[in-house]
Design an enzyme around this catalytic site. Structure first.
Site, PDB file in Angstrom:
ATOM      1  N   HIS A 153      76.991  43.723  57.017  1.00  0.00           N
ATOM      2  CA  HIS A 153      76.203  42.616  57.557  1.00  0.00           C
ATOM      3  C   HIS A 153      77.079  41.377  57.664  1.00  0.00           C
ATOM      4  CE1 HIS A 153      72.782  40.104  58.445  1.00  0.00           C
ATOM      5  NE2 HIS A 153      73.054  39.314  57.412  1.00  0.00           N
ATOM      6  N   GLY A 168      77.970  36.348  54.295  1.00  0.00           N
ATOM      7  CA  GLY A 168      77.111  35.427  53.556  1.00  0.00           C
ATOM      8  C   GLY A 168      75.686  35.925  53.534  1.00  0.00           C
ATOM      9  N   SER A 170      71.630  36.097  54.027  1.00  0.00           N
ATOM     10  CA  SER A 170      70.806  35.861  55.206  1.00  0.00           C
ATOM     11  C   SER A 170      70.324  34.415  55.235  1.00  0.00           C
ATOM     12  CB  SER A 170      69.607  36.820  55.194  1.00  0.00           C
ATOM     13  OG  SER A 170      68.807  36.630  56.326  1.00  0.00           O
ATOM     14  N   GLY A 171      70.473  33.734  56.375  1.00  0.00           N
ATOM     15  CA  GLY A 171      70.019  32.365  56.534  1.00  0.00           C
ATOM     16  C   GLY A 171      71.016  31.307  56.123  1.00  0.00           C
ATOM     17  N   LYS A 174      75.580  31.898  59.334  1.00  0.00           N
ATOM     18  CA  LYS A 174      76.653  32.664  59.978  1.00  0.00           C
ATOM     19  C   LYS A 174      76.551  32.600  61.503  1.00  0.00           C
ATOM     20  CE  LYS A 174      75.559  36.519  57.941  1.00  0.00           C
ATOM     21  NZ  LYS A 174      74.417  36.016  57.143  1.00  0.00           N
ATOM     22  N   SER A 175      75.344  32.851  62.017  1.00  0.00           N
ATOM     23  CA  SER A 175      75.169  32.861  63.475  1.00  0.00           C
ATOM     24  C   SER A 175      75.340  31.463  64.064  1.00  0.00           C
ATOM     25  CB  SER A 175      73.782  33.420  63.833  1.00  0.00           C
ATOM     26  OG  SER A 175      73.658  34.765  63.412  1.00  0.00           O
ATOM     27  N   GLU A 217      71.288  36.268  67.140  1.00  0.00           N
ATOM     28  CA  GLU A 217      69.952  35.859  66.718  1.00  0.00           C
ATOM     29  C   GLU A 217      70.035  34.461  66.096  1.00  0.00           C
ATOM     30  OE1 GLU A 217      66.660  36.674  63.223  1.00  0.00           O
ATOM     31  OE2 GLU A 217      68.353  38.037  63.459  1.00  0.00           O
TER      32      GLU A 217
END
Length: 319
Positions: A153, A168, A170-171, A174-175, A217
C-alpha cells in the site's frame, strides 16, 4: 559513524507464474500441436534447458520444470542417431510433462515425435530464430514475468529520475503529495497499490495494477484520471525503486534525524532500500521535501554527501 536501521516491509506476496500460451504469443512461436490447450500449461521457472543430454538417454539431475529447447546441435543428433532410440528418449522426456518443447531455426520434428508430444499432452512449438537468440530472449522475458513479487500500500513516483515509494498510514497525505508532485512536473507510476518485482539482485521495479492504473483517489473529491487531467507525460508504466519516503503524524516526543548521517533502510524482497521517515503536520510542504530527498539521494549516488561535508566543516571549525 553511520548506523543502519533495517525496517522489514509488510506486504501481500503475489504468486507469479505464466502460461505457455503467453510464451507463444510473446516469442511469436508456431504451435505444432494445436490440439493441446496451452492456457493450462504453466511455466514457473525462468531458466531453459537444451535437451541434448536427454536425447542420449541421460536424465540424472533433469529439471522437468524448464522450457525444453531443441536447437541446431540437437536437431543434427536427431537426424544422425538411431530413430528408435530417439523416440524412446523423447517418450521419456515427454513423460516428465515438461511445460513445452521448442524447436529453433524452423526445424520441424517428425510426425512420430509430434505423436509422442500429443500422447503426453506436451505442447510442441517452432521458432524461426537462432537458438542462442531465442534462449536469451526467453530467459530475459521470464526473469521479469516470474520475478518475486509483492503488493504494498503506497504511491510510486518518478521524481527527477529517482523512483520514490511513498508509504504511510491511510489518510496521512500520500495521494495529496503525489498530486502536488504531478503539478511540479514529476510522473506518477501508481497510487494506492504498488506491485513490486525483484527483477535482479540489485533492482526492484514497481508497477500499477491494471484496475488502478492512471487513477488517484483524493478524499473529498473522489477518483481522478491523471492521464486525462495532466497528459501522457505525467504517467509512467514502470519505475525502479530507489528510495522510500514514509510519512507519519508528527510526534513531539520523537527525535527526528536533523543531519542525515544515519542511514535507515527498508528491506523489500531481500533488498535494502534507503528509507526516510518524514513527520507530517500543518505548514510542511511534503512535495518539496520529497523533491529534496530525491535530489540528495541522487547526489549521494554520484559521490557527494552534504551531511558528511557539514560534519567535516564542524570538525575543522572545532579544531
Amino acid at each position: 559513524m553511520e548506523k543502519s536501521l533495517i525496517h522489514e516491509s509488510t506486504a501481500a506476496i503475489i504468486d507469479e507464474h505464466t502460461s505457455v500460451e503467453k510464451l507463444v504469443e510473446r516469442m511469436n512461436l508456431t504451435v505444432l500441436t494445436p490440439s493441446i490447450d496451452l492456457s493450462d500449461r504453466m511455466i514457473e521457472f525462468y531458466d531453459v534447458n537444451r535437451a541434448a543430454l536427454q536425447l542420449t538417454g541421460f536424465f540424472d539431475h533433469f529439471d522437468k520444470n524448464r522450457v525444453q529447447i531443441i536447437g541446431k546441435v540437437e536437431q543434427q543428433y536427431i537426424n544422425d542417431a538411431d530413430k528408435d532410440m530417439i523416440l524412446r528418449n523423447f517418450e521419456r522426456l515427454a513423460s516428465y510433462h515438461v511445460p513445452c518443447i521448442v524447436f529453433t531455426r524452423n526445424y520441424e520434428p517428425s510426425p512420430e515425435i509430434l505423436d509422442v508430444c500429443i500422447k503426453h499432452g506436451v505442447p510442441c512449438c517452432m521458432s524461426s530464430i537462432t537458438t542462442s537468440e531465442l534462449v536469451s530472449e526467453i530467459i530475459r522475458w521470464l526473469r521479469v514475468v516470474l520475478a518475486p513479487c509483492i503488493s504494498i500500500h503506497g504511491v510510486l513516483m518518478d521524481c527527477y529520475g529517482e523512483g520514490v515509494l511513498i508509504l504511510g498510514d491511510s489518510g496521512v497525505g500520500k495521494s495529496e503529495a503525489a498530486l502536488e508532485l504531478l503539478k511540479r512536473g514529476h510522473r506518477l507510476v501508481t497510487d494506492d497499490v504498488v506491485e513490486i518485482k525483484k527483477v535482479s539482485d540489485e533492482t526492484l521495479v514497481g508497477t500499477a495494477p491494471d484496475i488502478t492504473k492512471n487513477f488517484i483517489e483524493l478524499r473529498g473529491i473522489g477518483i481522478i484520471n491523471v492521464r486525462d487531467l495532466f497528459g501522457f507525460e505525467a504517467i509512467k508504466d514502470t519505475q525502479s525503486i530507489d528510495m522510500v519516503i514514509k510519512l507519519e503524524e508528527w510526534d513531539k516526543d520523537k527525535t527526528y534525524d536533523r543531519i542525515g548521517l544515519e542511514e535507515n533502510y527498508m528491506n523489500i524482497l531481500g533488498k535494502n532500500v534507503v528509507l526516510h521517515e518524514i513527520p507530517v503536520r500543518p505548514g510542511r510542504n511534503i512535495a518539496i521535501i520529497v523533491e529534496c530527498a530525491a535530489i540528495n539521494h541522487r547526489a549521494k549516488k554520484m559521490g557527494y554527501n552534504a551531511a558528511a561535508e557539514f560534519l567535516e566543516r564542524v570538525k575543522v571549525n572545532m579544531g
